[in-house]
Scaffold this active site. Structure first.
Site, short mmCIF file in Angstrom:
data_model
loop_
_atom_site.label_atom_id
_atom_site.label_comp_id
_atom_site.label_asym_id
_atom_site.label_seq_id
_atom_site.Cartn_x
_atom_site.Cartn_y
_atom_site.Cartn_z
N ASP A 35 33.06 2.14 28.58
CA ASP A 35 33.16 2.20 27.13
C ASP A 35 32.62 3.50 26.56
O ASP A 35 33.12 4.01 25.55
CB ASP A 35 32.42 1.02 26.49
CG ASP A 35 33.25 -0.25 26.52
OD1 ASP A 35 34.12 -0.36 27.41
OD2 ASP A 35 33.04 -1.13 25.67
N CYS A 89 29.28 -3.65 33.94
CA CYS A 89 29.40 -3.07 32.60
C CYS A 89 30.25 -3.90 31.65
O CYS A 89 30.75 -4.95 32.01
CB CYS A 89 29.88 -1.63 32.71
SG CYS A 89 28.58 -0.56 33.40
N LYS A 120 33.04 -4.89 29.74
CA LYS A 120 34.09 -5.91 29.75
C LYS A 120 34.28 -6.53 31.12
O LYS A 120 34.97 -7.54 31.24
CB LYS A 120 35.42 -5.31 29.26
CG LYS A 120 35.32 -4.59 27.93
CD LYS A 120 34.70 -5.46 26.85
CE LYS A 120 34.41 -4.67 25.59
NZ LYS A 120 33.35 -3.65 25.76
N CYS A 162 23.89 1.07 31.23
CA CYS A 162 23.06 1.86 30.32
C CYS A 162 21.80 1.09 29.93
O CYS A 162 21.84 -0.11 29.69
CB CYS A 162 23.86 2.28 29.11
SG CYS A 162 25.24 3.36 29.53
N SER A 190 29.36 -0.96 19.43
CA SER A 190 28.69 -0.86 20.72
C SER A 190 27.33 -1.52 20.61
O SER A 190 26.73 -1.56 19.53
CB SER A 190 28.53 0.61 21.11
OG SER A 190 27.59 0.75 22.14
#
Length: 557
Positions: free
Chosen positions: A78, A119, A121, A192, A468
């Site tokens: 993303d 991550c 999706k 992240c 996000s």
């Protein structure tokens, strides 16, 4: 065993012959066949290390007396897809992932599955598939990355880099300072490091009971991840023996508990979208009103980046998800402790020995950040079917101002950078919903630009798109009905006054019903932005954000 369909009986000699070409021996046909659903892809830092993970999982499955078969799904990063047409593919990739896992597993009649996502999706896509297929399944995510440190010693993450762009654009930092943040924002493999969508979903996977304790917070580079892998294989064998399946685990009560953790941690607003989609796959009638009820009874116990400078490594050090759940369990009616999980034990048993090790990171019930959860569901004439705000990521609880309207994210970002947005404005980005986008793109670039320019507490942003998990500020997303479906957001005009009231859970435009009705009669649906390919098909079949933006099968009657 389920896999006997492809390996038992004289008529399955051709099947066995093909399987022997993969290296199987006769004795393997008496063992459970296990799908290792991996998501290794080199361009995503959260997945770059999963090739090695897959090898470890297969070793653990063999050691447990089962036969592993590994395959990979696609994935979209993303962050890399942000701010251009690539973001339109992010949410739709969830459906491709779910469909591809369903295809491989059902075509080959596996007995059980270990999923290795990480991550944004990829995790919900695999979870949707697990519920759809409904065979014994355990999740082992790739784990979060560590936070970074600049040359000055400042703690940074991906959110810092996005906000650094806005800060540089407005002259608040130099090009050298931006480069320093860029070089240190993402220091290792892993998802992240903040409470962004990937980590939010991996934490929710843990509390739902599909993953083992520790899954949400143990860093990607921590050796304890390898121990989780060994445990996953052992636990999967128990689930197969006891015939415990995902739909036995993911009940309405489990989803309540997932949202309860989400509220306690102030998770990404995307969790609402994905967990509603999970409920659809599980055949559960679960709506946004029930989410709001959970929010009202769960205190906000920990703030993680972007709401603070704490990161997932700090959560892990402070006791992990189990410690948060243990603290929440002290309040009656918050958790359903006696439901089964992937450990083969109850949630109560899973968290029995957990404790908070740092009350600066994980607050106690006596000292919450707020008495209610870090996410709120807003409703009103601007969002009749609901909208979502990450209330834990802003100190502003009420905002009223005039609309500055943009009909796309690109248009909005250009306008923000050119100074068309000023203090007190409500930025509206519309026609970016599931159907209108198509793909309901995230608005991290606009929110980061606003924050980086120092306007985070002075400008609100509304959208029928998504945010996000790294977004912060007065950001209201998932507005339903969306503009492309003729929702009120499509009827707004420049200068209309919008009121956002977080405490009262209201999202209103100060325009009469009569005037809105007049505008609705004059409104014309825009031509679809995409009419061909996957996005064209997606736009035709996708449902509203308030039902998880899942695909609806056409009625052929």
């Amino acid at each position: 065993m389920r896999s006997d369909m492809i390996k038992k009986g004289f008529d399955k000699a051709p099947h066995r012959s093909l399987l022997k070409a993969t290296g199987l021996k006769d004795e393997d046909f008496d063992k459970p066949f296990i799908a290792i659903c991996n998501s290794f892809i080199e361009i995503i830092p959260g997945h770059k290390h999963l090739n090695e993970f897959g090898k470890l999982v297969k070793e653990a499955v063999r050691a447990a007396g089962m036969v592993p078969f590994e395959f990979n799904t696609i994935g979209v990063d993303d962050g890399i897809a942000m701010g251009h047409i690539g973001m339109r593919y992010s949410l739709p990739s969830r459906e491709i992932i779910a469909d591809s896992v369903e295809t491989v597993v059902n075509a080959h009649w596996f007995d059980g599955m270990i999923c290795i996502p990480n991550c944004d999706k990829i995790t919900p896509g695999m979870m949707m598939a697990a519920l759809r297929i409904n065979i014994p399944t355990v999740f082992v995510s790739g784990g979060p990355m560590a936070a970074g440190k600049t040359s000055k010693g400042d703690v940074v993450d991906l959110s810092s880099v996005f906000e650094g762009v806005g800060a540089y654009q407005s002259g608040k930092i130099s090009e050298e300072e931006l480069k320093d943040i860029e070089d240190h924002g993402c220091p290792s493999c892993g998802s992240c490091s903040g409470m962004f969508t990937a980590n939010s979903m991996n934490c929710l996977c843990e509390v739902l009971g599909l993953a083992l304790p520790g899954n949400g917070s143990i860093l990607a580079i921590d050796p304890r991840r390898e121990e989780l892998i060994k445990q996953a294989a052992e636990k999967l064998k128990i689930l197969i023996e006891r015939d415990i399946k995902p739909r036995d685990i993911v009940t309405e009560e489990a989803i309540d508990d997932a949202f309860a953790l989400d509220m306690a941690m102030g998770g990404s607003t995307n969790t609402v979208l994905h967990t509603l989609a999970l409920a659809q796959e599980a055949g559960l009638d679960y709506d946004m009103n029930r989410i709001d009820a959970v929010s009202r009874r769960v205190p906000h116990l920990c703030k993680v980046s972007p709401a603070s400078n704490w990161h997932m490594e700090d959560i892990d050090r402070a006791g992990g998800i189990s410690a948060i759940l243990k603290e929440m369990s002290r309040k009656e009616g918050v958790l359903h402790l006696d439901r089964i999980t992937a450990t083969g034990q109850t949630l109560r048993e899973n968290i029995a020995h957990a404790e908070i090790k740092d009350k600066e990171v994980i607050h106690s019930l006596e000292n919450p950040h707020s008495e209610e959860g870090g996410l709120r569901i807003l409703k009103g004439n601007l969002a009749k079917d609901g909208a979502v705000i990450k209330s834990g990521a802003t100190e502003v609880k009420r905002f009223e101002g005039p609309c500055v309207i943009f009909n796309s994210q690109d248009e909005a970002l250009a306008g923000i950078m050119l100074g068309k947005v000023k203090k007190g404005d409500v930025v509206v980005i519309r026609y970016e919903g599931p159907r209108g986008g198509p793909g309901m793109p995230e608005m991290l670039a606009p929110t980061s630009a606003i924050a980086g320019m120092g306007l985070g507490a002075d400008v609100a942003l509304l959208t029928d798109g998504r945010f996000s998990g790294a977004s912060r500020g007065i950001s209201v997303g998932h507005i339903s009905p969306e503009a492309a479906a003729g929702g009120t957001i499509a009827l707004l005009e420049q200068g209309d006054i919008v009121c956002i009231d977080v405490e009262e859970r209201l999202l209103e435009v100060r325009v009469s019903d009569e005037e809105l009705g007049k505008r609705k009669k004059e409104w014309k649906r825009p031509e679809p932005k995409v009419k061909t390919g996957w996005l064209g098909r997606y736009a035709q079949m996708v449902t509203s954000a308030n039902t998880g933006a899942v695909l609806k099968i056409p009625n052929f009657d």
